[in-house]
Design a protein around this motif. Structure first.
Motif: not given
Length: 195
Positions: A81-92, A107-112
């Motif tokens: 899931r983290l890899e999918r979210e990273l591929e979406r990009g920071p703007r997303a 920060t993203l890991i903390g949020r997810l």
């Protein structure tokens, strides 16, 4: 307790510390003062205070060791899931530009996943799963190589010369190149600035 460089107690030291905590609990129940407990167990008064607070909040279990700290582990599903979210990009995910930094990924890991980790821990996690840092292969479209070259040849020598002639840089100046300034006082007429 805080330890330098993320270190901590070994298992043997943790066991010893836990044994002291349990001895302190016996003394808390006997209503002894923190200073007396600290002197008897040869610990700091602050440790006695901290153990007493933990004992009040959680009983004897509050004083027991929580075990050695470990790096946060994400399951394979979470990594995917983290890899999918990273591929979406920071703007997303609410950042203004399209650049992933370790702080943003942390920060993203903390949020997810509601997992807290350090920036270094984030880097190790990514590295273990095949990610690596990247540097842009191309130069910026806006870059003007001619302007950069002119700046390097004309402006930079002036900036460098000004920096070396400033106050506190006497080791860089040539002997005799410093100007004397008139200082107010009874001796003011005896020193004249060079022209």
């Amino acid at each position: 307790m805080r330890y330098a460089q993320g270190g901590g107690l070994t298992d043997a030291e943790r066991t010893t510390r836990e044994r002291l905590g349990l001895q302190a609990v016996e003394r808390f129940e006997a209503r002894q003062k923190n200073a007396k407990i600290a002197a008897a167990l040869r610990i700091s008064v602050r440790s006695a205070e901290r153990w007493r607070r933990a004992w009040r909040e959680g009983g004897e279990a509050g004083v027991l060791s929580k075990g050695s700290p470990r790096r946060p582990r994400l399951s394979e599903a979470q990594i995917a899931r983290l890899e999918r979210e990273l591929e979406r990009g920071p703007r997303a995910h609410g950042w203004a530009d399209q650049r992933w930094t370790l702080a943003r990924i942390k920060t993203l890991i903390g949020r997810l996943f509601h997992v807290s980790c350090t920036v270094e821990g984030t880097w190790r996690l990514l590295k273990r799963h095949g990610w690596h840092w990247q540097q842009p292969a191309r130069r910026a479209i806006e870059r003007d190589d001619a302007a950069v070259e002119v700046w390097r040849k004309e402006t930079w020598p002036r900036v460098r010369a000004r920096r070396s002639a400033g106050p506190g840089s006497s080791s860089r100046t040539k002997p005799g190149s410093r100007r004397l300034r008139r200082v107010p006082g009874p001796w003011a007429g005896s020193v004249r600035p060079r022209s």
